[in-house]
Design an enzyme around this catalytic site. Structure first.
Site, PDB file in Angstrom:
ATOM      1  N   GLY A 116       0.811  -1.215   0.000  1.00 17.53           N
ATOM      2  CA  GLY A 116       0.000   0.000   0.000  1.00 17.53           C
ATOM      3  C   GLY A 116       0.840   1.259   0.000  1.00 17.53           C
ATOM      4  N   HIS A 157       2.321   4.441  -5.114  1.00 16.20           N
ATOM      5  CA  HIS A 157       2.906   5.509  -5.939  1.00 16.20           C
ATOM      6  C   HIS A 157       3.028   4.979  -7.352  1.00 16.20           C
ATOM      7  CE1 HIS A 157       6.547   3.153  -5.561  1.00 16.20           C
ATOM      8  NE2 HIS A 157       6.504   3.267  -4.248  1.00 16.20           N
ATOM      9  N   HIS A 213       4.362   1.390  -8.036  1.00 13.88           N
ATOM     10  CA  HIS A 213       3.364   0.318  -7.910  1.00 13.88           C
ATOM     11  C   HIS A 213       2.425   0.325  -9.118  1.00 13.88           C
ATOM     12  CE1 HIS A 213       4.030   1.349  -3.498  1.00 13.88           C
ATOM     13  NE2 HIS A 213       4.306   0.059  -3.500  1.00 13.88           N
ATOM     14  N   GLN A 266       7.887  -9.265   7.734  1.00 11.94           N
ATOM     15  CA  GLN A 266       9.113  -8.806   7.083  1.00 11.94           C
ATOM     16  C   GLN A 266       9.736  -7.582   7.752  1.00 11.94           C
ATOM     17  OE1 GLN A 266       6.813  -8.172   3.324  1.00 11.94           O
ATOM     18  NE2 GLN A 266       8.219  -6.473   3.012  1.00 11.94           N
ATOM     19  N   GLY A 277       8.825  -5.354  -8.663  1.00 14.21           N
ATOM     20  CA  GLY A 277       9.656  -4.256  -9.154  1.00 14.21           C
ATOM     21  C   GLY A 277      11.134  -4.525  -8.955  1.00 14.21           C
ATOM     22  N   ASP A 307      13.353  -3.497  -5.755  1.00 12.97           N
ATOM     23  CA  ASP A 307      13.781  -4.404  -4.692  1.00 12.97           C
ATOM     24  C   ASP A 307      14.475  -5.603  -5.339  1.00 12.97           C
ATOM     25  OD1 ASP A 307      12.496  -3.146  -2.197  1.00 12.97           O
ATOM     26  OD2 ASP A 307      10.898  -3.127  -3.682  1.00 12.97           O
ATOM     27  N   ARG A 331       8.483   4.699   1.530  1.00 20.54           N
ATOM     28  CA  ARG A 331       9.231   5.275   2.657  1.00 20.54           C
ATOM     29  C   ARG A 331       9.706   6.698   2.360  1.00 20.54           C
ATOM     30  NH1 ARG A 331      10.759  -0.428   3.628  1.00 20.54           N
ATOM     31  NH2 ARG A 331      10.061  -0.905   5.759  1.00 20.54           N
TER      32      ARG A 331
HETATM   33  P1  AMP Z   1       6.058  -2.450  -1.581  1.00 18.25           P
HETATM   34  O1  AMP Z   1       4.684  -1.883  -1.431  1.00 18.25           O
HETATM   35  O2  AMP Z   1       7.145  -1.498  -1.211  1.00 18.25           O
HETATM   36  O3  AMP Z   1       6.197  -3.819  -0.965  1.00 18.25           O
HETATM   37  O4  AMP Z   1       6.258  -2.675  -3.147  1.00 18.25           O
HETATM   38  C1  AMP Z   1       5.374  -3.472  -3.897  1.00 18.25           C
HETATM   39  C2  AMP Z   1       5.999  -3.762  -5.229  1.00 18.25           C
HETATM   40  O5  AMP Z   1       6.237  -2.535  -5.930  1.00 18.25           O
HETATM   41  C3  AMP Z   1       7.349  -4.482  -5.097  1.00 18.25           C
HETATM   42  O6  AMP Z   1       7.437  -5.466  -6.109  1.00 18.25           O
HETATM   43  C4  AMP Z   1       8.324  -3.361  -5.305  1.00 18.25           C
HETATM   44  O7  AMP Z   1       9.565  -3.787  -5.828  1.00 18.25           O
HETATM   45  C5  AMP Z   1       7.583  -2.505  -6.320  1.00 18.25           C
HETATM   46  N1  AMP Z   1       8.104  -1.132  -6.300  1.00 18.25           N
HETATM   47  C6  AMP Z   1       8.303  -0.344  -5.223  1.00 18.25           C
HETATM   48  N2  AMP Z   1       8.866   0.833  -5.590  1.00 18.25           N
HETATM   49  C7  AMP Z   1       9.023   0.770  -6.942  1.00 18.25           C
HETATM   50  C8  AMP Z   1       9.569   1.666  -7.927  1.00 18.25           C
HETATM   51  N3  AMP Z   1      10.071   2.862  -7.603  1.00 18.25           N
HETATM   52  N4  AMP Z   1       9.576   1.264  -9.217  1.00 18.25           N
HETATM   53  C9  AMP Z   1       9.079   0.041  -9.566  1.00 18.25           C
HETATM   54  N5  AMP Z   1       8.570  -0.843  -8.688  1.00 18.25           N
HETATM   55  C10 AMP Z   1       8.538  -0.488  -7.399  1.00 18.25           C
END
Ligand code: AMP
Length: 281
Positions: A31, A34, A37, A61, A147, A150, A187
């Site tokens: 969630g 941006h 996502h 995690q 993405g 990570d 973050r």
């Molecule tokens: P998170 O909500 O941070 O767990 O991210 C969810 C998914 O979005 C993960 O697969 C991340 O790698 C991907 N993600 C987060 N930030 C970015 C970004 N700047 N560009 C592309 N994918 C992203």
């Protein structure tokens, strides 16, 4: 678009879609969405008949001294954005729905999970693997979207999918950045506008290290990245190194080379990475 809270309901809705011969794409997120996502949601929309986006801040995690309680949450804003992208189902379960209090199973990917992010965040990748395995079993998608932001997570999950034979195609999308180069991250919400400017040092360091790595000088790449990070005000480097993009061990001849950096900027610990275009000799 429908918001779904329970495993039972999501299974029924996915089964309905399957009866209509629709392929299923899953975009797992925590969630505070941006454009990074949303880039995965757009791609999932293009490639699947049913698009499921999960929003779940996965406690497994987060380490005991990490930011679980402070992690940004905005379900109303997220659902508005997802409706705008044409997502079909938002799976936003309560913690207990995903991780029953008597859970006794943890998924661990050895080796790869123990270096860099894994070494700094003990148990982090176990938490990621356990929740992603669970989501894959609940939703049973044809494709799952992650993405490159990570990068180590992608490598770890790729091994899990391969080793455990999950019948899913992993699709990895590129890093989405702000116009100043800062990789988008939930973050980043912790940062002041001044800190956001300072945080561009991570991408600048990667760009500065890239020519060294492309020429095979990995120690030079690391030194140059650390130099750039150290010379930025308010940036505390954690690591800056070149690794093999698949094993996260030392760069291997013929392998894909990845530069990875982590640094603290104000209240946030940020990570970024860059795949190196190797010069043809
Ligand atoms: P998170 O909500 O941070 O767990 O991210 C969810 C998914 O979005 C993960 O697969 C991340 O790698 C991907 N993600 C987060 N930030 C970015 C970004 N700047 N560009 C592309 N994918 C992203």
């Amino acid at each position: 678009m429908k918001i779904v809270r329970t495993t039972a309901e999501i299974r029924v809705l996915v089964a309905d879609a399957r009866r209509k011969n629709l392929s299923v794409g899953l975009v797992p997120t925590m969630g505070a969405l941006h454009d990074g996502h949303l880039s995965h949601v757009r791609r999932a929309r293009e490639e699947n008949g049913l698009v499921v986006v999960s929003i779940f801040v996965n406690p497994l995690q987060f380490g005991p001294s990490e930011d679980l309680d402070a992690y940004p949450r905005d379900e109303a804003g997220d659902t508005r954005l997802l409706a705008g992208e044409g997502a079909d189902l938002v799976f936003a379960p309560a913690t207990e729905e995903v991780h029953p209090h008597d859970r006794a199973t943890t998924v661990t990917v050895g080796g790869l999970s123990e270096v860099l992010e894994g070494a700094r965040r003990p148990g982090h990748f176990d938490g990621v693997c356990t929740v992603v395995a669970k989501l894959l079993n609940i939703v049973a998608p044809d494709r799952v979207y992650f993405g490159q932001k990570d990068a180590q997570q992608v490598a770890v999950l790729g091994r899990m999918v391969q080793d455990l034979g999950f019948p899913v195609e992993m699709v990895v999308g590129p890093i989405v950045r702000e116009s100043n180069g800062l990789a988008m991250s939930s973050r980043n919400a912790y940062l002041s506008s001044e800190e956001r400017k300072r945080a561009t040092a991570l991408f600048k360091a990667l760009q500065a290290g890239s020519p060294f790595a492309a020429a095979g000088d990995f120690a030079g790449a690391s030194n140059e990245m650390l130099r750039v990070l150290r010379s930025a005000t308010g940036v505390e480097p954690d690591y800056a190194t070149a690794v093999d993009a698949d094993s996260f061990g030392p760069p291997e001849p013929g392998g894909r080379i990845l530069l990875v950096v982590a640094a603290r900027v104000g209240p946030a610990r940020l990570i970024d990475n860059l795949l190196v275009e190797v010069e043809n000799t």
